[in-house]
Design an enzyme around this catalytic site. Structure first.
Site, short mmCIF file in Angstrom:
data_model
loop_
_atom_site.label_atom_id
_atom_site.label_comp_id
_atom_site.label_asym_id
_atom_site.label_seq_id
_atom_site.Cartn_x
_atom_site.Cartn_y
_atom_site.Cartn_z
N GLY A 275 0.89 -1.23 -0.18
CA GLY A 275 -0.09 0.03 -0.09
C GLY A 275 0.73 1.30 -0.15
O GLY A 275 0.10 2.31 0.24
N GLU A 317 3.97 -6.50 1.40
CA GLU A 317 3.72 -7.00 -0.09
C GLU A 317 3.55 -5.44 -0.93
O GLU A 317 2.47 -5.09 -1.24
CB GLU A 317 2.21 -7.50 0.07
CG GLU A 317 2.30 -8.89 0.73
CD GLU A 317 0.79 -9.44 0.97
OE1 GLU A 317 0.56 -10.70 1.26
OE2 GLU A 317 -0.15 -8.70 0.76
N PRO A 318 4.65 -4.99 -1.15
CA PRO A 318 4.62 -3.66 -1.93
C PRO A 318 4.25 -4.17 -3.63
O PRO A 318 4.73 -5.12 -4.07
CB PRO A 318 5.95 -3.12 -1.88
CG PRO A 318 6.72 -4.15 -1.69
CD PRO A 318 5.99 -5.17 -0.82
N ARG A 320 2.74 -1.38 -6.14
CA ARG A 320 2.80 -0.19 -6.90
C ARG A 320 4.31 0.61 -6.60
O ARG A 320 4.82 1.16 -7.57
CB ARG A 320 1.65 0.85 -6.15
CG ARG A 320 1.69 2.21 -6.89
CD ARG A 320 0.72 3.19 -6.00
NE ARG A 320 -0.37 2.63 -5.57
CZ ARG A 320 -1.65 2.64 -6.11
NH1 ARG A 320 -1.95 3.42 -7.35
NH2 ARG A 320 -2.75 1.95 -5.72
N ARG A 361 -7.45 4.51 -14.17
CA ARG A 361 -7.48 5.13 -12.75
C ARG A 361 -7.86 6.53 -12.59
O ARG A 361 -8.70 6.99 -11.71
CB ARG A 361 -5.86 4.99 -12.20
CG ARG A 361 -5.31 3.73 -12.06
CD ARG A 361 -4.05 3.78 -11.46
NE ARG A 361 -4.32 3.89 -9.84
CZ ARG A 361 -3.90 4.94 -9.47
NH1 ARG A 361 -3.42 5.99 -10.11
NH2 ARG A 361 -4.20 4.95 -8.21
N TYR A 365 -10.90 6.61 -9.84
CA TYR A 365 -10.39 7.05 -8.65
C TYR A 365 -10.46 8.61 -8.58
O TYR A 365 -9.77 9.22 -7.76
CB TYR A 365 -9.16 6.43 -8.02
CG TYR A 365 -9.07 4.98 -8.10
CD1 TYR A 365 -9.82 4.05 -7.47
CD2 TYR A 365 -8.06 4.52 -9.09
CE1 TYR A 365 -9.58 2.71 -7.67
CE2 TYR A 365 -7.84 3.00 -9.04
CZ TYR A 365 -8.70 2.24 -8.48
OH TYR A 365 -8.51 0.91 -8.68
N CYS A 392 -15.18 6.61 -25.97
CA CYS A 392 -16.75 7.22 -26.04
C CYS A 392 -17.17 7.57 -24.46
O CYS A 392 -17.99 6.94 -24.16
CB CYS A 392 -17.64 6.28 -26.84
SG CYS A 392 -18.47 7.05 -28.14
N TYR A 422 -1.21 -1.04 -11.87
CA TYR A 422 -2.58 -0.85 -12.03
C TYR A 422 -3.10 -0.24 -13.27
O TYR A 422 -4.03 0.67 -13.43
CB TYR A 422 -3.26 -0.21 -10.58
CG TYR A 422 -2.82 -0.92 -9.41
CD1 TYR A 422 -3.39 -2.31 -9.28
CD2 TYR A 422 -2.12 -0.54 -8.49
CE1 TYR A 422 -2.87 -3.02 -8.19
CE2 TYR A 422 -1.52 -0.98 -7.39
CZ TYR A 422 -2.13 -2.42 -7.32
OH TYR A 422 -1.72 -3.08 -6.06
C1 PLP Z 1 -3.47 -7.93 0.05
C2 PLP Z 1 -2.77 -7.08 -0.76
N1 PLP Z 1 -1.39 -7.00 -0.65
C3 PLP Z 1 -0.83 -6.09 -1.38
C4 PLP Z 1 -1.31 -5.23 -2.27
C5 PLP Z 1 -0.31 -4.27 -2.90
O1 PLP Z 1 -0.73 -2.95 -2.87
P1 PLP Z 1 -0.06 -1.73 -3.34
O2 PLP Z 1 0.35 -2.03 -4.81
O3 PLP Z 1 -0.71 -0.51 -2.84
O4 PLP Z 1 1.52 -1.91 -2.62
C6 PLP Z 1 -2.76 -5.17 -2.32
C7 PLP Z 1 -3.45 -4.19 -3.13
O5 PLP Z 1 -3.98 -3.07 -2.63
C8 PLP Z 1 -3.47 -6.22 -1.44
O6 PLP Z 1 -4.75 -6.21 -1.87
N1 LYS Z 2 -6.31 -0.73 -8.49
C1 LYS Z 2 -5.91 0.28 -7.37
C2 LYS Z 2 -5.30 -0.39 -6.32
C3 LYS Z 2 -5.93 -1.49 -5.65
C4 LYS Z 2 -4.91 -2.42 -5.09
C5 LYS Z 2 -5.49 -3.87 -4.84
N2 LYS Z 2 -6.18 -4.05 -3.58
C6 LYS Z 2 -5.35 1.41 -7.69
O1 LYS Z 2 -5.11 1.68 -8.91
O2 LYS Z 2 -4.90 2.38 -6.98
#
Ligand code: PLP
Ligand code: LYS
Length: 464
Positions: A275, A317-318, A320, A361, A365, A392, A422
């Protein structure tokens, strides 16, 4: 790291003033922290790892996602180095293909997959199954069976039904499944509601306060084929305010301690999830992996000491933060328009050859991006522009507000940084637009790692 007010939405529209209040940046220069390490401008032309965007467009077409492979690998490694005693699971949902899975394996990270499809990609890349974790709030029997058959290192349980399914499957296959239990700590992650996952009223995990988490622990401990490794907490995505991680870690560790005291089971592991936010615009100043490690490891150590329990083996668990900044999307401009606004101002619309099918995105969002002219130098005065796609939908926005040279015209290339996470993974075929290619660049060489879809690919599915 900058400090934020609670509740601000970072990397989403609304967390900073309107772009027209900011000064235009020099369109011929890049703001370094928005771009991958290997990207620079040479005589106005964007280059990555020694390859020019003009050459990339000529060879691979547009739109194309361009990954700086060294940047991706360096970010993966920097999490490993910042958390040397923890397991780092790259969250494949951010971006996954065989090449990316191989980079992750080679850099010594583990892999988090959340569907049978992601698992299949990992296996195709020969990713060691013991280093894979399987997530998902509604894993099918087939997905669970495959995971057990190939011997994934852990399954993160997210529902009572899943406990029953795993109990039956492990008996049938005569295997033991290492599992974690995903819990919701009831914290506000200060990010967009749709990517926030630890408040009570949402679909992921077992509630700690409602008692389901402890109930799930009891049921798993009762299941002969399940080996409970620990608790898992993931509070959301694109988070800048680290208090959420801290509160969640404390609450989950309290449950961890309660399990030890009440049930006599010292769980060996604890997963803090991912996250970690990245910079999409000049207004975002994310934490480094070192900053994150300092904060998170201290909280865990202090909390465990206060409760008199051993520090469990940690994992994170990174997704993004590894994939996002490594990539930009290269588009070609097709049309431009100026639209009169109330009060005499005008807005310039610059349409590119992709849009919400390659980056949903902004529409989903309200996410904010930036962009630059990638194919030439321009001395034209900067004009407030809105970069839009070819779909469209009037919400088909690529970059809501950007100062672009006023002479940007059909045939120019634009590049949008920070699109490694994403974007391809959330890509669609809306309007029957084939999904864009992904090209990895390293040491002056560009290599196609995911080919562009063709109309034939789309027709193959249409069985009449
Ligand atoms: C369980 C879990 N771990 C890790 C992630 C990776 O999150 P981020 O890509 O924001 O690091 C997510 C997505 O939100 C997730 O659902
Ligand atoms: N899809 C989302 C993140 C979700 C991560 C998965 N739980 C985004 O683009 O920001």
């Amino acid at each position: 790291m900058r400090s934020h007010e609670a509740g601000a939405l970072h990397g989403q529209a609304g967390d900073r003033g309107p772009a027209w209040l900011r000064n235009p940046e020099d369109p011929n220069r890049l703001v370094p922290h928005l771009w991958a390490d290997g990207v620079s401008k040479v005589d106005g032309v964007l280059t990555v790892a020694g390859v020019s965007a003009v050459d990339l467009a000529a060879e691979f077409g547009t739109p194309t996602y361009v990954v700086d492979e060294d940047d991706f690998r360096r970010r993966a490694r920097s999490f490993k180095e910042a958390f040397p005693d923890a397991d780092v699971y790259y969250a494949g949902k951010a971006f996954l293909c065989v090449a990316a899975a191989r980079w992750i394996a080679e850099e010594g990270l583990n892999l988090d997959v959340c569907s049978g499809g992601e698992l299949a990609v990992a296996l195709k890349a020969d990713f060691p199954p013991a280093r894979i974790g399987l997530h998902g709030n509604n894993k099918s029997l087939a997905e669970l069976r495959r995971a057990l058959e190939v011997g994934v290192g852990r399954i993160i349980i997210d529902s009572f039904e899943e406990i029953d399914r795993l109990r039956e499957l492990t008996a049938e296959l005569d295997v033991t499944a290492p599992v974690m239990i995903r819990v919701t700590a009831g914290v506000e992650a200060h990010t967009h509601e749709y990517i926030s996952t630890s408040h009570e009223d949402q679909k992921f995990g077992f509630s700690i306060t409602g008692g389901d988490a402890l109930d799930a622990v009891r049921r798993v401990l009762d299941a002969p084929g399940l080996e409970l490794r620990g608790l898992h907490s993931h509070i959301g995505s694109q988070i800048f305010v680290t208090d959420g991680f801290e509160v969640a870690a404390r609450r989950v560790l309290r449950l961890h301690a309660e399990i030890e005291k009440e049930l006599g089971v010292a769980l060996p592991e604890f997963d803090l999830g991912g996250g970690f936010g990245i910079a999409y615009t000049t207004q975002d100043t994310p934490s480094t992996p070192d900053d994150l490690a300092r904060g998170m490891l201290k909280i865990v150590a202090d909390e465990c000491a206060a409760m008199g329990i051993a520090v469990p083996h940690l994992s994170i668990e990174p997704g993004r933060a590894i994939a996002g900044p490594s990539t930009f999307t290269l588009y070609e401009v097709g049309t431009t328009k100026s639209v009169a606004l109330d009060g005499g101002a005008a807005r310039r619309y610059v349409s590119v050859d992709g849009g919400m099918s390659d980056n949903i995105r902004p529409a989903l969002y309200g996410a904010d991006y930036s962009c630059t002219l990638a194919s030439r130098v321009s001395d034209a005065p900067a004009v407030l522009s809105r970069v839009v796609g070819k779909h469209c939908e009037s919400g088909d926005i690529v970059v809501k507000d950007e100062f672009l040279p006023g002479d940007v015209a059909a045939g120019d290339l634009l590049a949008v940084p920070g699109t490694g996470a994403y974007c391809r993974s959330l890509a669609s075929n809306y309007n029957h637009v084939p999904r864009a290619a992904v090209v990895a660049v390293r040491d002056g060489e560009a290599r196609l790692i995911l080919r562009r879809e063709t109309e034939d690919d789309l027709m193959t599915l249409d069985v009449g």
